[in-house]
Design an enzyme around this catalytic site. Structure first.
Site, short mmCIF file in Angstrom:
data_model
loop_
_atom_site.label_atom_id
_atom_site.label_comp_id
_atom_site.label_asym_id
_atom_site.label_seq_id
_atom_site.Cartn_x
_atom_site.Cartn_y
_atom_site.Cartn_z
N ARG A 110 -4.77 -4.55 6.99
CA ARG A 110 -4.26 -5.20 5.78
C ARG A 110 -2.76 -5.44 5.82
NH1 ARG A 110 -8.33 -1.47 3.07
NH2 ARG A 110 -6.60 -0.07 3.43
N GLU A 121 -5.15 9.63 5.17
CA GLU A 121 -5.54 10.50 4.06
C GLU A 121 -6.96 11.03 4.23
OE1 GLU A 121 -5.34 6.59 1.51
OE2 GLU A 121 -4.57 7.04 3.50
#
Length: 170
Positions: free
Chosen positions: A58, A95
């Protein structure tokens, strides 16, 4: 324009407890996508920027049009094994997992001013790894720009001394 109106929030994706901010709904709306890139350009235009680097995937859809709008080059930062020429690499933690990022070894000349751009600043793992790659090649990181920043995860804390520009915060 209220860009939050164009972000779809998906609870419990990719795992329970995560509130995923989906930018695909922004990207599929041409005027909103263009306006978001123009808004980011306004945030960073006073910086002296030679290149923009964006991490896969992205970061490409944010960084490349931002580079185009500023008239500077774009450097893709890819996952290991995806670039065809000699690379430098670095491991990092996401994460929800671990990975390795790579950049062409000849992507940056020492002293070039580089802005890193991505869709989202969460824990800062991807971006701090991108910063390290740029610095290994002698680049000067002049900032990091994001469509979205998740403040509660304090990714900004891993970018000590780097100007952070975010269109939206959650």
């Amino acid at each position: 324009m209220n860009f939050k109106d164009y972000i779809r929030v998906i609870p419990d994706f990719p795992q329970p407890g995560i509130s995923f901010k989906d930018i695909t709904t922004l990207l599929q709306d041409g005027p909103a996508y263009r306006a978001s890139i123009e808004a980011l350009r306004e945030l960073v235009k006073e910086k002296e920027i030679d290149l923009i680097a964006g991490p896969e995937a992205r970061g490409f859809v944010v960084g490349a049009p931002l580079a185009y709008s500023l008239g500077v080059g774009f450097i893709p930062i890819r996952k290991s094994g995806k670039l065809p020429a000699e690379t430098i690499e670095e491991d990092y933690a996401l994460e929800y997992g671990k990975d390795k990022l790579a950049m062409h070894a000849d992507a940056i000349r020492p002293g070039q001013k580089v802005l890193i751009a991505d869709d989202l600043l969460a824990t800062g793992g991807t971006i701090s790894t991108s910063v390290n790659l740029v610095r290994k090649l002698g680049g000067d990181v002049v900032g990091a720009a994001f469509l979205i920043e998740l403040e509660e995860l304090n990714g900004r804390g891993k970018l000590d001394g780097i100007d952070v520009f975010s269109l939206l915060t959650y």
